[in-house]
Design an enzyme around this catalytic site. Sequence first.
Site, mmCIF file in Angstrom:
data_model
loop_
_atom_site.group_PDB
_atom_site.id
_atom_site.type_symbol
_atom_site.label_atom_id
_atom_site.label_comp_id
_atom_site.label_asym_id
_atom_site.label_seq_id
_atom_site.Cartn_x
_atom_site.Cartn_y
_atom_site.Cartn_z
ATOM 1 N N ASP A 99 99.036 26.481 20.237
ATOM 2 C CA ASP A 99 100.031 26.190 21.253
ATOM 3 C C ASP A 99 101.001 25.184 20.641
ATOM 4 O OD1 ASP A 99 101.117 25.968 23.936
ATOM 5 O OD2 ASP A 99 99.120 26.526 24.622
ATOM 6 N N ASP A 204 105.339 26.367 24.315
ATOM 7 C CA ASP A 204 105.206 25.835 25.666
ATOM 8 C C ASP A 204 106.551 25.401 26.256
ATOM 9 O OD1 ASP A 204 103.240 24.679 27.705
ATOM 10 O OD2 ASP A 204 104.407 22.893 27.232
ATOM 11 N N GLU A 261 106.776 30.799 26.330
ATOM 12 C CA GLU A 261 106.740 30.615 27.778
ATOM 13 C C GLU A 261 108.177 30.303 28.170
ATOM 14 O OE1 GLU A 261 104.434 27.920 31.131
ATOM 15 O OE2 GLU A 261 105.287 26.950 29.382
ATOM 16 N N HIS A 333 95.984 29.971 31.913
ATOM 17 C CA HIS A 333 95.368 28.712 32.344
ATOM 18 C C HIS A 333 96.153 28.020 33.458
ATOM 19 C CE1 HIS A 333 98.574 27.641 29.709
ATOM 20 N NE2 HIS A 333 98.476 26.385 30.066
ATOM 21 N N ASP A 334 97.306 28.557 33.825
ATOM 22 C CA ASP A 334 98.119 27.956 34.887
ATOM 23 C C ASP A 334 98.034 28.746 36.190
ATOM 24 O OD1 ASP A 334 99.102 25.923 33.263
ATOM 25 O OD2 ASP A 334 100.787 27.143 32.560
HETATM 26 C C1 GLC Z 1 103.250 24.784 30.409
HETATM 27 C C2 GLC Z 1 101.751 24.879 30.302
HETATM 28 C C3 GLC Z 1 101.120 24.010 31.353
HETATM 29 C C4 GLC Z 1 101.552 22.599 31.132
HETATM 30 C C5 GLC Z 1 103.074 22.485 31.057
HETATM 31 C C6 GLC Z 1 103.502 21.157 30.486
HETATM 32 O O1 GLC Z 1 103.729 25.307 31.585
HETATM 33 O O2 GLC Z 1 101.346 26.206 30.385
HETATM 34 O O3 GLC Z 1 99.721 24.092 31.357
HETATM 35 O O4 GLC Z 1 101.073 21.787 32.166
HETATM 36 O O5 GLC Z 1 103.654 23.468 30.235
HETATM 37 O O6 GLC Z 1 103.224 21.109 29.118
#
Ligand code: GLC
Length: 565
Positions: A99, A204, A261, A333-334
């Site tokens: 990540d 991310d 993402e 995971h979110d």
């Molecule tokens: C992304 C991740 C999440 C995290 C956020 C801040 O959305 O998937 O888990 O809390 O970024 O890094």
Amino acid sequence: MQDVKWWHDKVAYQIYPASFRDVNGDGFGDLKGITERLDYIRELGVDLIWVSPVYRSPMADKGYDISDYYGIDPRFGSMEDMEELIEEAGKREMKLLMDLVINHSSDEHEWFRKALLEVKQGKEGRYAGYYIFRDGRDGGPPSNWRSIFGGSAWERVDGTNRYYLHTFLKKQPDLNWDDEALREEIYCMVNWWLDKGLGGFRLDAIAYMKKPEVFMDGPADGDDGMCNVYQVCQNLPGIENIFEELKWRTFRLHDCFTVAEANGVASERLTEFMGEDGHFSTIFDFNYIELDIGENGWHDKKPVTAARVRRALFASQKEAGEIGFLSNVLENHDQNRVQSRFFPREDQGFECGSMLAVLQLFLRGIPFIYQGQEIGMTNDCRSRIEEFDDVATIDQYQRALAAGVPQKLAMETANFRSRDNARTPMQWDDTANAGFTDGMPWLPVNPNYITVNVKTEEADAGSLLHFYRRAIALRKSEQYREIFVYGAFEPVMFSNDNIIAYKRVWNGREVLVCVNFGGKRETIQDGAFSGTILLNNYDEAVQGQKEFLLKPYQAVVMEISEGTE
Ligand code: GLC
């Protein structure tokens, strides 16, 4: 069509390391635990593994707050463990994705500590330049932005009128991508990791990497008079220059795979983001993952109907067309667990789990399976807000109460939506703590581990786990690989509202994917396809003389015989 790339035919699996497998008994998953279970992952048919952050971190946001990009957090193990994992994965023909969290660092990163010192001494130099500091306004923060996790997106530096920006938690200060020295630090770090033999990265929160020149108030979107950061700071003009430089200085030097993402990318910009020469190899398609969120936000639960899923899914596939490859996800995971998100409790189980597998795995794009999805893990249930670990849930719950949402509804919503649902330990067997740890798990195991676990499903040829293996094997088989990887996506419309169907078409061959998204039997009368069934989640055949009969949540994949339409 794009040139053939090494990653086009991959199937990916996401690991949330804290909850995957704990070897040293401290209740927290570790890298050795992942290495120990590589054969399990390989046997699924997976060849790319995305590991959520394992860098050194104070864990305010479970590792998405990095205090040292070059170090492994001792909770997860050591750098040797990481190197061993990369090597062992390689021996099994799998590549590892780390990540890459570079929109922000932790406030405990050495850079930020030095930046704060500079600001406090009124001598802002190199390190203050790595972050985003602005003067307060009228005794308050520079703008009315609300962070993604709640509260102002600005935090005042003690003893000064300077504030720093944090899109997420205040322990996650945003990095300043306009600063050349910062960019050089990051490129150096990314190349250092790629030299270790990684397959690439999951990037991310990249939508926030470009900040405006001037921070102005946005339109208030809540009773607090604030405006959520995502309304005003997503994909701002100029962000493409950041992505391009990053790509050419790092990823392109290594021919690695990148999945971003990338929230809020308009369809006109897909070529730019994931086309042949796009900023990234691919981006996640979040179009149908959050269909349950109603117009009134967090506590507003909207029914997920087949029609809505079909519309969203078809729109994504159509927009992506042959521009590139989306990454298709149902869980991460979110999110809460997909079966719980989409279906009533009494329906959850093998049928709807395998139907979702069919729907996802044969789309055009790269499938990402989230740990536990393949055995049908579902949401857990807690009775008090204190039992939650997820910072986002705690904030959303408190804000809902403050906005007058009844406590019962707020608690139900917390249980339904919490990211903790995806983070309960992986269920390996029916022994204590589901075989995840010999110690005390950092988050309680879902009590349904007694029946929903890898060992039980391994022993049952009719289980969801075996179904996933068969489905992935079909996708990757010599005979069908090209159709499923490169074949065009064509929607198929039947008059039954609960049916979602599409074709993959390649070189004169056609495969039909047809699922019953509902819990009732369906008779499709306008479907005169016939052919060879390649995959079916029931033993019963589906074809009558002139019709298709689909049981509740039945899903079939069929190669259409020539001339049968
Ligand atoms: C992304 C991740 C999440 C995290 C956020 C801040 O959305 O998937 O888990 O809390 O970024 O890094």
